[in-house]
Design a protein around this motif. Structure first.
Motif, PDB file in Angstrom:
ATOM      1  N   ASP A   1      -4.609   5.010 -11.537  1.00  0.00           N
ATOM      2  CA  ASP A   1      -3.315   5.636 -11.864  1.00  0.00           C
ATOM      3  C   ASP A   1      -2.671   6.237 -10.610  1.00  0.00           C
ATOM      4  OD1 ASP A   1      -3.626   4.951 -14.525  1.00  0.00           O
ATOM      5  OD2 ASP A   1      -4.255   6.963 -15.150  1.00  0.00           O
ATOM      6  N   ILE A   2      -3.474   6.821  -9.743  1.00  0.00           N
ATOM      7  CA  ILE A   2      -2.954   7.402  -8.501  1.00  0.00           C
ATOM      8  C   ILE A   2      -2.414   6.293  -7.603  1.00  0.00           C
ATOM      9  CG2 ILE A   2      -3.551   8.657  -6.399  1.00  0.00           C
ATOM     10  CD1 ILE A   2      -5.678  10.143  -8.111  1.00  0.00           C
ATOM     11  N   ILE A   3      -3.148   5.197  -7.500  1.00  0.00           N
ATOM     12  CA  ILE A   3      -2.689   4.061  -6.691  1.00  0.00           C
ATOM     13  C   ILE A   3      -1.373   3.528  -7.238  1.00  0.00           C
ATOM     14  CG2 ILE A   3      -3.200   1.675  -6.015  1.00  0.00           C
ATOM     15  CD1 ILE A   3      -6.206   2.538  -6.016  1.00  0.00           C
ATOM     16  N   THR A   4      -1.287   3.382  -8.538  1.00  0.00           N
ATOM     17  CA  THR A   4      -0.062   2.890  -9.169  1.00  0.00           C
ATOM     18  C   THR A   4       1.105   3.833  -8.905  1.00  0.00           C
ATOM     19  OG1 THR A   4      -1.325   1.763 -10.887  1.00  0.00           O
ATOM     20  CG2 THR A   4       0.981   2.220 -11.376  1.00  0.00           C
ATOM     21  N   ALA A   5       0.873   5.129  -9.045  1.00  0.00           N
ATOM     22  CA  ALA A   5       1.932   6.114  -8.805  1.00  0.00           C
ATOM     23  C   ALA A   5       2.402   6.076  -7.351  1.00  0.00           C
ATOM     24  CB  ALA A   5       1.448   7.512  -9.174  1.00  0.00           C
ATOM     25  N   ALA A   6       1.466   5.971  -6.422  1.00  0.00           N
ATOM     26  CA  ALA A   6       1.833   5.914  -5.006  1.00  0.00           C
ATOM     27  C   ALA A   6       2.637   4.652  -4.701  1.00  0.00           C
ATOM     28  CB  ALA A   6       0.581   5.964  -4.133  1.00  0.00           C
ATOM     29  N   THR A   7       2.247   3.545  -5.283  1.00  0.00           N
ATOM     30  CA  THR A   7       2.955   2.286  -5.067  1.00  0.00           C
ATOM     31  C   THR A   7       4.368   2.350  -5.637  1.00  0.00           C
ATOM     32  OG1 THR A   7       0.861   1.090  -5.110  1.00  0.00           O
ATOM     33  CG2 THR A   7       2.857  -0.203  -5.470  1.00  0.00           C
ATOM     34  N   GLU A   8       4.503   2.906  -6.831  1.00  0.00           N
ATOM     35  CA  GLU A   8       5.826   3.044  -7.448  1.00  0.00           C
ATOM     36  C   GLU A   8       6.713   3.988  -6.640  1.00  0.00           C
ATOM     37  OE1 GLU A   8       5.204   4.169 -11.525  1.00  0.00           O
ATOM     38  OE2 GLU A   8       4.280   2.249 -12.013  1.00  0.00           O
ATOM     39  N   ALA A   9       6.142   5.072  -6.162  1.00  0.00           N
ATOM     40  CA  ALA A   9       6.911   6.016  -5.342  1.00  0.00           C
ATOM     41  C   ALA A   9       7.358   5.347  -4.044  1.00  0.00           C
ATOM     42  CB  ALA A   9       6.084   7.265  -5.054  1.00  0.00           C
ATOM     43  N   TYR A  10       6.507   4.526  -3.465  1.00  0.00           N
ATOM     44  CA  TYR A  10       6.884   3.817  -2.242  1.00  0.00           C
ATOM     45  C   TYR A  10       8.035   2.854  -2.512  1.00  0.00           C
ATOM     46  CZ  TYR A  10       7.006   0.738   1.718  1.00  0.00           C
ATOM     47  OH  TYR A  10       7.450  -0.004   2.781  1.00  0.00           O
ATOM     48  N   ARG A  11       7.987   2.159  -3.634  1.00  0.00           N
ATOM     49  CA  ARG A  11       9.081   1.233  -3.978  1.00  0.00           C
ATOM     50  C   ARG A  11      10.411   1.980  -4.103  1.00  0.00           C
ATOM     51  NH1 ARG A  11       5.358  -1.708  -8.095  1.00  0.00           N
ATOM     52  NH2 ARG A  11       4.377  -3.229  -6.742  1.00  0.00           N
ATOM     53  N   LYS A  12      10.373   3.152  -4.721  1.00  0.00           N
ATOM     54  CA  LYS A  12      11.590   3.970  -4.828  1.00  0.00           C
ATOM     55  C   LYS A  12      12.064   4.404  -3.441  1.00  0.00           C
ATOM     56  CE  LYS A  12      10.683   5.772  -9.435  1.00  0.00           C
ATOM     57  NZ  LYS A  12      10.359   6.963 -10.234  1.00  0.00           N
ATOM     58  N   PHE A  13      11.123   4.800  -2.603  1.00  0.00           N
ATOM     59  CA  PHE A  13      11.438   5.192  -1.234  1.00  0.00           C
ATOM     60  C   PHE A  13      12.066   4.024  -0.479  1.00  0.00           C
ATOM     61  CE2 PHE A  13       9.846   4.927   3.164  1.00  0.00           C
ATOM     62  CZ  PHE A  13      10.543   5.989   3.732  1.00  0.00           C
ATOM     63  N   GLU A  14      11.462   2.866  -0.610  1.00  0.00           N
ATOM     64  CA  GLU A  14      11.945   1.673   0.079  1.00  0.00           C
ATOM     65  C   GLU A  14      13.360   1.297  -0.373  1.00  0.00           C
ATOM     66  OE1 GLU A  14       9.810  -2.421   1.458  1.00  0.00           O
ATOM     67  OE2 GLU A  14       9.591  -1.851  -0.632  1.00  0.00           O
ATOM     68  N   ALA A  15      13.660   1.547  -1.631  1.00  0.00           N
ATOM     69  CA  ALA A  15      14.985   1.235  -2.167  1.00  0.00           C
ATOM     70  C   ALA A  15      16.091   2.085  -1.544  1.00  0.00           C
ATOM     71  CB  ALA A  15      14.981   1.413  -3.687  1.00  0.00           C
ATOM     72  N   THR A  16      15.713   3.175  -0.887  1.00  0.00           N
ATOM     73  CA  THR A  16      16.715   4.019  -0.217  1.00  0.00           C
ATOM     74  C   THR A  16      17.072   3.469   1.154  1.00  0.00           C
ATOM     75  OG1 THR A  16      15.113   5.512   0.838  1.00  0.00           O
ATOM     76  CG2 THR A  16      15.840   6.082  -1.409  1.00  0.00           C
ATOM     77  N   HIS A  17      16.428   2.374   1.548  1.00  0.00           N
ATOM     78  CA  HIS A  17      16.676   1.691   2.823  1.00  0.00           C
ATOM     79  C   HIS A  17      16.506   2.608   4.030  1.00  0.00           C
ATOM     80  CE1 HIS A  17      18.034  -1.610   0.370  1.00  0.00           C
ATOM     81  NE2 HIS A  17      18.893  -0.804  -0.227  1.00  0.00           N
ATOM     82  N   PRO A  18      15.304   3.191   4.163  1.00  0.00           N
ATOM     83  CA  PRO A  18      15.054   4.037   5.341  1.00  0.00           C
ATOM     84  C   PRO A  18      14.997   3.186   6.607  1.00  0.00           C
ATOM     85  CG  PRO A  18      13.017   3.652   4.166  1.00  0.00           C
ATOM     86  CD  PRO A  18      14.119   3.044   3.338  1.00  0.00           C
ATOM     87  N   GLU A  19      15.005   3.851   7.737  1.00  0.00           N
ATOM     88  CA  GLU A  19      14.871   3.134   9.006  1.00  0.00           C
ATOM     89  C   GLU A  19      13.569   2.335   9.011  1.00  0.00           C
ATOM     90  OE1 GLU A  19      15.197   5.703  12.362  1.00  0.00           O
ATOM     91  OE2 GLU A  19      17.028   6.634  11.621  1.00  0.00           O
ATOM     92  N   ARG A  20      13.603   1.227   9.722  1.00  0.00           N
ATOM     93  CA  ARG A  20      12.462   0.303   9.735  1.00  0.00           C
ATOM     94  C   ARG A  20      11.160   0.980  10.137  1.00  0.00           C
ATOM     95  NH1 ARG A  20      11.258  -3.295  14.281  1.00  0.00           N
ATOM     96  NH2 ARG A  20       9.478  -4.513  13.631  1.00  0.00           N
ATOM     97  N   GLU A  21      11.185   1.766  11.204  1.00  0.00           N
ATOM     98  CA  GLU A  21       9.960   2.402  11.686  1.00  0.00           C
ATOM     99  C   GLU A  21       9.388   3.373  10.658  1.00  0.00           C
ATOM    100  OE1 GLU A  21      12.866   2.481  13.496  1.00  0.00           O
ATOM    101  OE2 GLU A  21      12.386   0.873  14.895  1.00  0.00           O
ATOM    102  N   ILE A  22      10.263   4.111  10.018  1.00  0.00           N
ATOM    103  CA  ILE A  22       9.817   5.067   8.991  1.00  0.00           C
ATOM    104  C   ILE A  22       9.259   4.317   7.790  1.00  0.00           C
ATOM    105  CG2 ILE A  22      10.595   6.849   7.377  1.00  0.00           C
ATOM    106  CD1 ILE A  22      12.619   7.686   9.577  1.00  0.00           C
TER     107      ILE A  22
END
Length: 56
Positions: free
Chosen positions: A6-27
């Motif tokens: 469940d923790i792995i799933t939550a972290a992966t989902e949070a990363y997808r949301k983060f990625e959707a904000t289009h942060p800088e490539r290095e970040i």
């Protein structure tokens, strides 16, 4: 252990949301690496826990 997965799933989902904000490539790469390392460590912990519980 399902809780660890469940923790792995939550972290992966949070990363997808983060990625959707289009942060800088290095970040994005740094955070993505951190999530992958976290997932790998948690998978190892889950395997260790499962092995320990089987012996008990």
């Amino acid at each position: 252990m399902p809780e660890i997965l469940d923790i792995i799933t939550a972290a992966t989902e949070a990363y997808r949301k983060f990625e959707a904000t289009h942060p800088e490539r290095e970040i994005r790469q740094a955070v993505g690496n951190a999530v992958r390392f976290l997932a790998a460590d948690l998978k190892s912990a889950a395997e260790l826990t499962a092995g320990t519980q089987e012996r008990a």
